[in-house]
Design a protein around this motif. Structure first.
Motif, PDB file in Angstrom:
ATOM      1  N   ALA A  76       0.492  -7.721   6.568  1.00 16.81           N
ATOM      2  CA  ALA A  76      -0.656  -8.592   6.807  1.00 16.81           C
ATOM      3  C   ALA A  76      -0.656  -9.672   5.726  1.00 16.81           C
ATOM      4  O   ALA A  76      -0.368  -9.389   4.571  1.00 16.81           O
ATOM      5  CB  ALA A  76      -1.957  -7.804   6.757  1.00 16.81           C
ATOM      6  N   ALA A  77      -0.964 -10.897   6.136  1.00 18.24           N
ATOM      7  CA  ALA A  77      -1.190 -11.972   5.158  1.00 18.24           C
ATOM      8  C   ALA A  77      -2.614 -11.800   4.651  1.00 18.24           C
ATOM      9  O   ALA A  77      -3.511 -11.412   5.412  1.00 18.24           O
ATOM     10  CB  ALA A  77      -1.025 -13.330   5.832  1.00 18.24           C
ATOM     11  N   VAL A 134       0.895  -1.158   0.000  1.00 16.69           N
ATOM     12  CA  VAL A 134       0.000   0.000   0.000  1.00 16.69           C
ATOM     13  C   VAL A 134       0.930   1.203   0.000  1.00 16.69           C
ATOM     14  O   VAL A 134       1.609   1.469   0.989  1.00 16.69           O
ATOM     15  CB  VAL A 134      -0.930   0.012   1.225  1.00 16.69           C
ATOM     16  CG1 VAL A 134      -1.752   1.295   1.256  1.00 16.69           C
ATOM     17  CG2 VAL A 134      -1.836  -1.214   1.228  1.00 16.69           C
ATOM     18  N   TYR A 135       1.001   1.891  -1.121  1.00 14.36           N
ATOM     19  CA  TYR A 135       1.897   3.045  -1.237  1.00 14.36           C
ATOM     20  C   TYR A 135       1.341   4.246  -0.486  1.00 14.36           C
ATOM     21  O   TYR A 135       2.092   5.051   0.051  1.00 14.36           O
ATOM     22  CB  TYR A 135       2.114   3.428  -2.701  1.00 14.36           C
ATOM     23  CG  TYR A 135       2.543   2.291  -3.586  1.00 14.36           C
ATOM     24  CD1 TYR A 135       3.677   1.532  -3.318  1.00 14.36           C
ATOM     25  CD2 TYR A 135       1.796   1.959  -4.714  1.00 14.36           C
ATOM     26  CE1 TYR A 135       4.062   0.491  -4.141  1.00 14.36           C
ATOM     27  CE2 TYR A 135       2.174   0.919  -5.544  1.00 14.36           C
ATOM     28  CZ  TYR A 135       3.300   0.187  -5.257  1.00 14.36           C
ATOM     29  OH  TYR A 135       3.676  -0.852  -6.079  1.00 14.36           O
ATOM     30  N   VAL A 172       3.047  -1.988   4.271  1.00  8.79           N
ATOM     31  CA  VAL A 172       2.869  -0.541   4.224  1.00  8.79           C
ATOM     32  C   VAL A 172       3.846   0.095   5.207  1.00  8.79           C
ATOM     33  O   VAL A 172       4.117  -0.462   6.272  1.00  8.79           O
ATOM     34  CB  VAL A 172       1.407  -0.135   4.561  1.00  8.79           C
ATOM     35  CG1 VAL A 172       1.039  -0.519   5.996  1.00  8.79           C
ATOM     36  CG2 VAL A 172       1.165   1.354   4.328  1.00  8.79           C
ATOM     37  N   TRP A 173       4.395   1.239   4.843  1.00  4.78           N
ATOM     38  CA  TRP A 173       5.258   2.009   5.731  1.00  4.78           C
ATOM     39  C   TRP A 173       4.418   3.074   6.419  1.00  4.78           C
ATOM     40  O   TRP A 173       3.642   3.779   5.768  1.00  4.78           O
ATOM     41  CB  TRP A 173       6.389   2.669   4.941  1.00  4.78           C
ATOM     42  CG  TRP A 173       7.433   1.698   4.505  1.00  4.78           C
ATOM     43  CD1 TRP A 173       7.541   1.085   3.287  1.00  4.78           C
ATOM     44  CD2 TRP A 173       8.520   1.202   5.290  1.00  4.78           C
ATOM     45  NE1 TRP A 173       8.627   0.246   3.273  1.00  4.78           N
ATOM     46  CE2 TRP A 173       9.253   0.294   4.491  1.00  4.78           C
ATOM     47  CE3 TRP A 173       8.943   1.430   6.608  1.00  4.78           C
ATOM     48  CZ2 TRP A 173      10.385  -0.363   4.960  1.00  4.78           C
ATOM     49  CZ3 TRP A 173      10.073   0.770   7.067  1.00  4.78           C
ATOM     50  CH2 TRP A 173      10.783  -0.113   6.252  1.00  4.78           C
ATOM     51  N   PHE A 198      -5.175   2.660  12.869  1.00  4.83           N
ATOM     52  CA  PHE A 198      -6.219   2.051  12.050  1.00  4.83           C
ATOM     53  C   PHE A 198      -5.784   0.684  11.530  1.00  4.83           C
ATOM     54  O   PHE A 198      -6.511  -0.305  11.647  1.00  4.83           O
ATOM     55  CB  PHE A 198      -6.557   3.001  10.886  1.00  4.83           C
ATOM     56  CG  PHE A 198      -7.382   2.397   9.803  1.00  4.83           C
ATOM     57  CD1 PHE A 198      -8.723   2.121   9.994  1.00  4.83           C
ATOM     58  CD2 PHE A 198      -6.815   2.104   8.571  1.00  4.83           C
ATOM     59  CE1 PHE A 198      -9.496   1.560   8.977  1.00  4.83           C
ATOM     60  CE2 PHE A 198      -7.570   1.546   7.558  1.00  4.83           C
ATOM     61  CZ  PHE A 198      -8.913   1.279   7.756  1.00  4.83           C
ATOM     62  N   LEU A 199      -4.571   0.604  10.979  1.00  2.19           N
ATOM     63  CA  LEU A 199      -4.091  -0.651  10.415  1.00  2.19           C
ATOM     64  C   LEU A 199      -3.848  -1.704  11.496  1.00  2.19           C
ATOM     65  O   LEU A 199      -4.174  -2.880  11.306  1.00  2.19           O
ATOM     66  CB  LEU A 199      -2.830  -0.417   9.582  1.00  2.19           C
ATOM     67  CG  LEU A 199      -3.051   0.371   8.292  1.00  2.19           C
ATOM     68  CD1 LEU A 199      -1.724   0.784   7.679  1.00  2.19           C
ATOM     69  CD2 LEU A 199      -3.891  -0.419   7.307  1.00  2.19           C
TER      70      LEU A 199
END
Length: 162
Positions: A158-159, A82-83, A118-119, A130-131
């Motif tokens: 996340a898988a 996720v950029y 995601v970074w 949130f993540l």
């Protein structure tokens, strides 16, 4: 572009010096963002790169940019990234982020990915919170960006599967 600028102001406002933040979010930066987004939408690097948007009453209020993982220690054939995932700060807690994240995972699964990364800022921030609430966890990777100040980031993962 206005969503990215507003999100960056909120996300980086407490960690960047004022002049640097002004440079990142000023009119000139907005024009650079507009040109970059237009180019990425018109000519994505691969067919597995996607830009998803969230709307509210016909107005775009959020976006997610996704595609193959770019880090050297990830396998772009099965690892995705996720950029960017941003919802305009004026539209919080209305489900836009959740719908964007779910749509992103659906597209990534359709494209054959098995894990997504995601970074995020290392220090607490709404995106990381949130993540992590959605089950993402740090994988041990860290980096520092020099954005006029050192900005510590961690990589979450996340898988994904059906």
């Amino acid at each position: 572009m206005r969503i990215q600028v507003a999100a960056w102001q909120e996300m980086y406002g407490s960690v960047l010096p004022g002049p640097v933040l002004a440079e990142l979010t000023g009119d000139e930066a907005g024009e650079r963002f507009r040109e970059q987004w237009l180019a990425s939408v018109e000519r994505p690097p691969t067919s597995r790169h996607r830009l998803l948007v969230a709307t509210d009453e016909r107005a775009v209020v959020g976006f997610a940019a996704i595609g193959p993982a770019e880090d050297a220690d990830r396998w772009p054939g099965t690892d995705a990234e996720v950029y960017a995932l941003h919802v305009h700060p004026d539209h919080p807690r209305r489900g836009h982020g959740s719908r964007l994240l779910n749509a992103a995972v659906d597209h990534l699964l359709d494209d054959g990915f098995h894990a997504v990364y995601v970074w995020v800022l290392e220090t607490g921030n709404p995106l990381r919170d949130f993540l992590e609430a959605a089950g993402w966890r740090p994988d041990g990777a860290r980096r520092e960006l020099d954005m006029g100040a050192r900005v510590a980031m961690v990589r979450l993962h996340a898988a994904i599967s059906r």
